[in-house]
Design an enzyme around this catalytic site. Structure first.
Site, short mmCIF file in Angstrom:
data_model
loop_
_atom_site.label_atom_id
_atom_site.label_comp_id
_atom_site.label_asym_id
_atom_site.label_seq_id
_atom_site.Cartn_x
_atom_site.Cartn_y
_atom_site.Cartn_z
N HIS A 53 -112.74 -11.80 4.17
CA HIS A 53 -111.49 -11.58 4.93
C HIS A 53 -110.52 -10.53 4.37
O HIS A 53 -109.38 -10.84 4.00
CB HIS A 53 -110.75 -12.90 5.15
CG HIS A 53 -110.75 -13.88 4.00
ND1 HIS A 53 -110.34 -13.55 2.74
CD2 HIS A 53 -111.11 -15.20 3.96
CE1 HIS A 53 -110.43 -14.61 1.96
NE2 HIS A 53 -110.90 -15.62 2.67
N ASN B 221 -104.87 -18.03 5.26
CA ASN B 221 -104.99 -17.40 3.95
C ASN B 221 -106.24 -16.53 3.89
O ASN B 221 -107.33 -17.05 4.03
CB ASN B 221 -105.07 -18.51 2.88
CG ASN B 221 -104.92 -17.94 1.49
OD1 ASN B 221 -104.40 -16.86 1.32
ND2 ASN B 221 -105.39 -18.68 0.50
N ASP C 19 -114.15 -16.88 9.56
CA ASP C 19 -113.33 -17.79 8.73
C ASP C 19 -112.86 -18.98 9.57
O ASP C 19 -111.72 -19.44 9.44
CB ASP C 19 -112.15 -17.06 8.08
CG ASP C 19 -111.56 -17.87 6.91
OD1 ASP C 19 -112.10 -18.95 6.61
OD2 ASP C 19 -110.58 -17.41 6.31
O1 DOR Z 1 -106.98 -19.96 5.75
C1 DOR Z 1 -107.92 -20.31 5.07
N1 DOR Z 1 -108.51 -21.50 5.26
N2 DOR Z 1 -108.36 -19.51 4.11
C2 DOR Z 1 -109.29 -19.91 3.22
O2 DOR Z 1 -109.67 -19.14 2.38
C3 DOR Z 1 -109.83 -21.28 3.27
C4 DOR Z 1 -109.74 -21.82 4.64
C5 DOR Z 1 -109.98 -23.31 4.71
O3 DOR Z 1 -110.93 -23.80 4.10
O4 DOR Z 1 -109.23 -23.98 5.42
#
Ligand code: DOR
Length: 438
Positions: free
Chosen positions: A238, A284, A311
Site C-alpha cells: 500500500h 493505515n 488491503d
Molecule cells: O488499515 C489497515 N488495516 N492497514 C493495515 O495495515 C492493517 C489493516 C487491518 O488488518 O485491519
C-alpha cells in the site's frame, strides 16, 4: 481438473476490451476461441452466455487481503471473504497473517490454505508472518511455512512494520533460499506514534495527530538499500505518497528487485474525508492528498507501481463504528476494487483493459509465484476468467456486500463497471446473469 463440468460458450465478448470473440470453456481450460461461434464439438452441450458488450479478463489476483480467520470470524471468514472476492472478479487472494493466532507457523498457514480449498471459490494463498506473533522481535519459522502444504512464498508483518533493520536484513536473506519475498508495511513506528490521519493541512485544522509521508518513505528507502545489499526481493505494501513513488522509481532505475502496490482507496479518496470524523475513512496508511493521488495514478500507469492490491480489511461494527481515535483502521475492498480502478484509471485514459489485466491479474500472479493464474487469454490456458460489464453503473450498498463487515467507504456512491461472471478453472463461482440459452 474436473471433466464433469458443463462447458460454457461465451458468445461475442471482448478479450481485453478488443475485438469480440467466442470463447469455449471446457475441461477447465479455454478450449477454443474464435471470431464466430466456435465449431468445437464440445460447444454443442455448452451453456450459452451472451457476452455482447462484455469485456473478458483473466481472473483477478489480490496480493493483499485480510480474511480474519482464525480468530475474528465475527468480522470475516475465509468463506465470506472468498465470496466477496469472487463477486469482485477475483480468482485468487493472498491472505494476510494478522489473525489470532498469528499465521506464523506451518500449522496456521495450512489451516487457512485448507479452509480456502474447502470453500473453493477462489484460490487462497496464506502469507506468513515475518516475526513471531508479528511482534518484531524474532523471525518466525519461515522455512517451515515455505515447506508446508500451503507453500508460502510471501511473508509480511502487515499491520505493523518490520522496523528493526537487522531483522529486516535477516528476513530478506532467509527467504532467498526458497525464492520468497518480504512484503513490507512501510511505517516508521516512532514517527507515527499516536497518528490518526495524514499529517498535513487537514490534520492541523482538525487537531488530529498526523502520520507524516516521510514515515513511509524513509522505510521504503532503507528497505530498497537493504534489498540491494542482500540481493533479495522486496514488495512494498500500500504505497500512499508521491515521495514513495520517487523512492521506488529511483530504486528500480538502479536495478533494485522491488515491486510495489497501491490500493483502490489511495487512488480515489483524499484526507479531506476525515473532516466528518466518520471512522469508515480511517485506514493505515492514511488517505493522502490530491497531489499524492495524481502521482500514484501516474506511477501505476507507467509501471513504477506494479499492481493494485485491495488491503480488504473487514472490521466488526463494535471496532469500527466508534469514535475516530479508537476505531480500527481499514476498509473493505474486494467487491469494489475493479470499479474504483475503472473510475480512476480507465475512465481517465491512464490504463486500457490490457493495463487492467496487467496490474490486477498478471503481475500480482507473477509476484506471488502463481503459475495457473494471471495467464493470457489464449487456447489451452486455464479457464480462470472474469466477465465484466463496463457500461454498468451501480450504487454501493454496504449491507448488500458479501463481506461479514460493512465498512466500505463507498456506501451510497455510484461506481462504474460490474462483474457479470467469474470462472475458476471453468467452474462458475459467480454465475452469468446474461444467459441467452443453455
Ligand atoms: O488499515 C489497515 N488495516 N492497514 C493495515 O495495515 C492493517 C489493516 C487491518 O488488518 O485491519
Amino acid at each position: 481438473m474436473s471433466t464433469e463440468l458443463r462447458p460454457v460458450l461465451i458468445r461475442g465478448a471482448a478479450p481485453y476490451g478488443e475485438d469480440p470473440l467466442d470463447l469455449l470453456l471446457a475441461d477447465g481450460v479455454i478450449a477454443d476461441m474464435g471470431p464466430s461461434t466456435v465449431t468445437d464439438a464440445r460447444a454443442v452441450d455448452a451453456e450459452i452466455v451472451d457476452g455482447t458488450g462484455l469485456v473478458v479478463l483473466p481472473g483477478l489476483v489480490d496480493l493483499h487481503t485480510h480474511l480474519r480467520e482464525p480468530g475474528r470470524e465475527d468480522a470475516e471468514t475465509v468463506e465470506t471473504g472468498s465470496r466477496a472476492a469472487a463477486l469482485g472478479g477475483y480468482t485468487a487472494v493472498f491472505a494476510m497473517p494478522n489473525t489470532d493466532p498469528t499465521a506464523d507457523t506451518a500449522g496456521v498457514v495450512e489451516q487457512v490454505y485448507r479452509l480456502g480449498r474447502e470453500v473453493g471459490l477462489v484460490d487462497v494463498h496464506p502469507i506468513g508472518a515475518v516475526t513471531v506473533g508479528r511482534k518484531g522481535e524474532r523471525l518466525a519459522e519461515l522455512a517451515a511455512m515455505a515447506n508446508s502444504a500451503a507453500r508460502v512464498r510471501i511473508f509480511s508483518d502487515d499491520g505493523d512494520c518490520v522496523s528493526d533493520p537487522l531483522l529486516m536484513r535477516r528476513a530478506l536473506e532467509y527467504v532467498k533460499a526458497f525464492d520468497g519475498l518480504i512484503a513490507q508495511h512501510a511505517q516508521e513506528p516512532r514517527l507515527t506514534e499516536g497518528a490518526q490521519m495524514h499529517e498535513g493541512i487537514v490534520s492541523a485544522r482538525l487537531g488530529m495527530t498526523g502520520w507524516p509521508a516521510v514515515a513511509e518513505e524513509a522505510i521504503i528507502a532503507r528497505d530498497c538499500l537493504l534489498t540491494d545489499h542482500v540481493g533479495s526481493r522486496l514488495h512494498v505494501c500500500h504505497l500512499s505518497t508521491a515521495g514513495s513513488v520517487d523512492v521506488v522509481a529511483a530504486a528500480k532505475k538502479r536495478g533494485t528487485t522491488v515491486t510495489a502496490e497501491v490500493t483502490p482507496h489511495h487512488l480515489l479518496l483524499t484526507d479531506e474525508r476525515a473532516v466528518g470524523y466518520d471512522p469508515v475513512f480511517k485506514v493505515n496508511p492514511p488517505l493522502r492528498t490530491a497531489s499524492d493521488i495524481g502521482a500514484l495514478r501516474r506511477a501505476l500507469a507507467d509501471g513504477v507501481i506494479d499492481i493494485v492490491a485491495t488491503d480488504h480489511a473487514p472490521h466488526a461494527s463494535q471496532d469500527k463504528e466508534t469514535e475516530w481515535d479508537n476505531a480500527s483502521p481499514g476498509m473493505l475492498g474486494l467487491q469494489t476494487a475493479l470499479s474504483v480502478v475503472i473510475e480512476t484509471m480507465v475512465r481517465s485514459g491512464l490504463l486500457d483493459w490490457r493495463g487492467v489485466a496487467r496490474v490486477m491479474s498478471e503481475t500480482p500472479a507473477r509476484i506471488g509465484g502463481l503459475r495457473d493464474q494471471g495467464r493470457p487469454l489464449t487456447v489451452g490456458e486455464p479457464a480462470t476468467v472474469v466477465l465484466i460489464d463496463p457500461q454498468a453503473v451501480w450504487t454501493v450498498d454496504a449491507d448488500a456486500l458479501a463481506s461479514l463487515s460493512c465498512n466500505t467507504p463507498y456506501a451510497g456512491m455510484q461506481l462504474p463497471g460490474r462483474v457479470v461472471a467469474t470462472y475458476l478453472r471453468g467452474r462458475a463461482t459467480v454465475s452469468a446473469a446474461v444467459l441467452v440459452g443453455g
